[in-house]
Design an enzyme around this catalytic site. Structure first.
Site, mmCIF file in Angstrom:
data_model
loop_
_atom_site.group_PDB
_atom_site.id
_atom_site.type_symbol
_atom_site.label_atom_id
_atom_site.label_comp_id
_atom_site.label_asym_id
_atom_site.label_seq_id
_atom_site.Cartn_x
_atom_site.Cartn_y
_atom_site.Cartn_z
ATOM 1 N N THR A 136 0.818 -1.210 0.000
ATOM 2 C CA THR A 136 0.000 0.000 0.000
ATOM 3 C C THR A 136 0.859 1.270 0.000
ATOM 4 O OG1 THR A 136 -1.456 1.297 1.454
ATOM 5 C CG2 THR A 136 -0.103 -0.342 2.521
ATOM 6 N N ASP A 137 0.298 2.365 -0.479
ATOM 7 C CA ASP A 137 1.019 3.648 -0.415
ATOM 8 C C ASP A 137 1.099 4.171 1.026
ATOM 9 O OD1 ASP A 137 -1.652 4.372 -0.072
ATOM 10 O OD2 ASP A 137 -1.645 5.954 -1.584
ATOM 11 N N GLU A 138 0.312 3.557 1.940
ATOM 12 C CA GLU A 138 0.276 4.073 3.316
ATOM 13 C C GLU A 138 1.607 3.877 4.036
ATOM 14 O OE1 GLU A 138 -3.396 3.404 5.418
ATOM 15 O OE2 GLU A 138 -4.479 3.116 3.546
ATOM 16 N N TYR A 152 -1.678 -0.567 10.997
ATOM 17 C CA TYR A 152 -1.834 -1.215 9.683
ATOM 18 C C TYR A 152 -0.652 -0.884 8.777
ATOM 19 C CZ TYR A 152 -3.244 -1.643 4.782
ATOM 20 O OH TYR A 152 -3.263 -1.922 3.432
ATOM 21 N N LYS A 193 2.378 -3.282 7.269
ATOM 22 C CA LYS A 193 2.648 -3.459 5.837
ATOM 23 C C LYS A 193 4.087 -3.032 5.518
ATOM 24 C CE LYS A 193 0.205 -4.639 2.963
ATOM 25 N NZ LYS A 193 -0.182 -5.978 2.442
#
Ligand code: NAD
Ligand code: TYD
Length: 352
Positions: A133-135, A158, A162
């Protein structure tokens, strides 16, 4: 017709089900094995249209169970793994971080170990593709984009889980030579999206005349990509990406949450034949999410230049398609919002 055996983890979830469907339909010569634990987010109803396809197998199991993985890898001669299984919702990671560490970090390591052992005789032609994810890059200010070189700076349990899994995937590439590839994608939307996430939750609440919760002042920005465009990018990268590389995937489609919700309200009024403004009256500002990232925006230039990928839909068109899908699949929505969801909703929103 080329033949391959590919393990897709988390294939009963939102993005995974689109990836499984694409691969099963597009590559009749491949055997696609979908491994999913069927948590609250996994649903075999997402795959009803392909469940009897001759090149598709579903296996229920947990990526944290190394004994189970060992048996699975001895049963199937996997050439490739597309790893999507994860706990994926930021709000749940705030109330229960441990499950995110277990599945996203430890589960990924179990899978990496199994791939490494199963393939140790020969890594050629193999691929471990990790979906991220870009997060992991944290939050942008009002300017700039995340590139593949952006520093990792996750803020939620989260995104931190990741980020850890991304680091471990790279470590297995650099240390053991495992043929890995990572992509980091922006927020997806589309059919089969679990209604804990912003867009499907808002569609469901508007339809049932419930308040539409907007966190904080609604100024946070996300870059939205239609899920089928993400699945197409995954297909391209699985077949043509370079080992050891990272690719960013995004829609070049930034929306403030409040603007997105207002657009959705307009579409819903029209679709439901309600007077203009009816749905917008449901918008309710609620307590902000802890550690809420302000802005995500992806520069997907590398993927576009190297492999010619482009998002296929304008957002308004994709959103309209998504609303149509939800309004036409009330049985699916009812199925996933009964039981545990009611408890989740109460804990998450009714005490806010
Ligand atoms: P999802 O929550 O809809 O689906 C996750 C799937 O993983 C579910 O089917 C669940 O049953 C399965 N799963 C969970 N724990 C498992 C375990 N221990 N063993 C086996 N299966 C397990 O998630 P999603 O939105 O489809 O996201 C898929 C992947 O894409 C995730 O890795 C996520 O981090 C990443 N991603 C998501 C988005 C997004 O906008 N949704 C954006 C970028 C990247
Ligand atoms: P979400 O769909 O949970 O995705 P992510 O947190 O991974 O970006 O949330 C998207 C944005 O919408 C995020 O800024 C949080 C906000 N949000 C709300 O305002 N209300 C809600 O009920 C939810 C679920 C999210």
């Amino acid at each position: 017709m080329s033949t391959r055996t590919i393990l897709i983890t988390g294939g009963a979830g939102f993005i995974g089900s689109h990836v499984v469907r694409l691969f099963v339909n597009k590559y009749p010569g491949y055997t696609i094995v979908n491994l999913d634990k069927l948590t609250y987010a996994g649903n075999l109803a997402n795959l009803i249209d392909i469940e009897h396809a001759p090149n598709y197998r579903f296996v229920k199991g947990d990526i944290c169970d190394s004994g189970f993985l060992k048996n699975l890898f001895s049963e199937f001669p996997f050439d490739g793994i597309i790893h999507l299984a994860a706990e994926s919702h930021v709000d749940r990671s705030i109330s229960n971080p441990m499950e995110f560490i277990m599945t996203n970090v430890l589960g990924t390591v179990h899978l990496l170990n199994e791939a490494r052992h199963a393939w140790k005789a020969d890594f050629s032609g193999k691929r471990f593709y990790h979906i991220s994810t870009d997060e992991v890059y944290g939050s942008l200010g009002t300017e700039g984009y995340f590139t593949e070189e952006s520093r990792y700076d996750p803020h939620s349990p989260y995104s931190a889980s990741k980020a850890s899994s991304d680091h471990l995937v790279r470590a297995y590439h650099d240390t053991y030579g495992l043929p890995t590839l990572i992509s980091n994608c922006s927020n997806n939307y589309g059919s089969y999206h679990f209604p804990e996430k912003l867009i499907p939750l808002a569609i469901n609440n508007i339809r049932t005349n419930k308040p539409v919760p907007v966190y904080g002042n609604g100024e946070n920005i996300r870059d939205w990509l239609f899920v089928e465009d993400h699945a197409r990018a995954i297909d391209l990268l699985y077949h043509k990406g370079k080992n050891g590389e990272t690719y960013n995937i995004g829609g070049h489609n930034e929306w403030k949450n409040i603007d997105l919700i207002r657009l959705l309200c307009k579409i819903m009024d029209r679709k439901l034949g309600r007077p203009d403004g009816t749905s917008a009256a449901l918008i309710t500002f609620v307590k902000d999410r802890a550690g809420h990232d302000l802005r995500y925006a992806i520069d997907s230039g590398k993927l576009q230049k190297e492999l010619g990928w482009q998002p296929s839909l304008q957002f308004e068109e994709g959103l309209e398609k998504t609303v149509d899908w939800y309004l036409g699949h009330q049985d699916w929505v009812d199925g996933v919002t009964s039981g545990e969801y009611q408890y989740y909703y109460q804990q998450q929103y009714e005490q806010r």
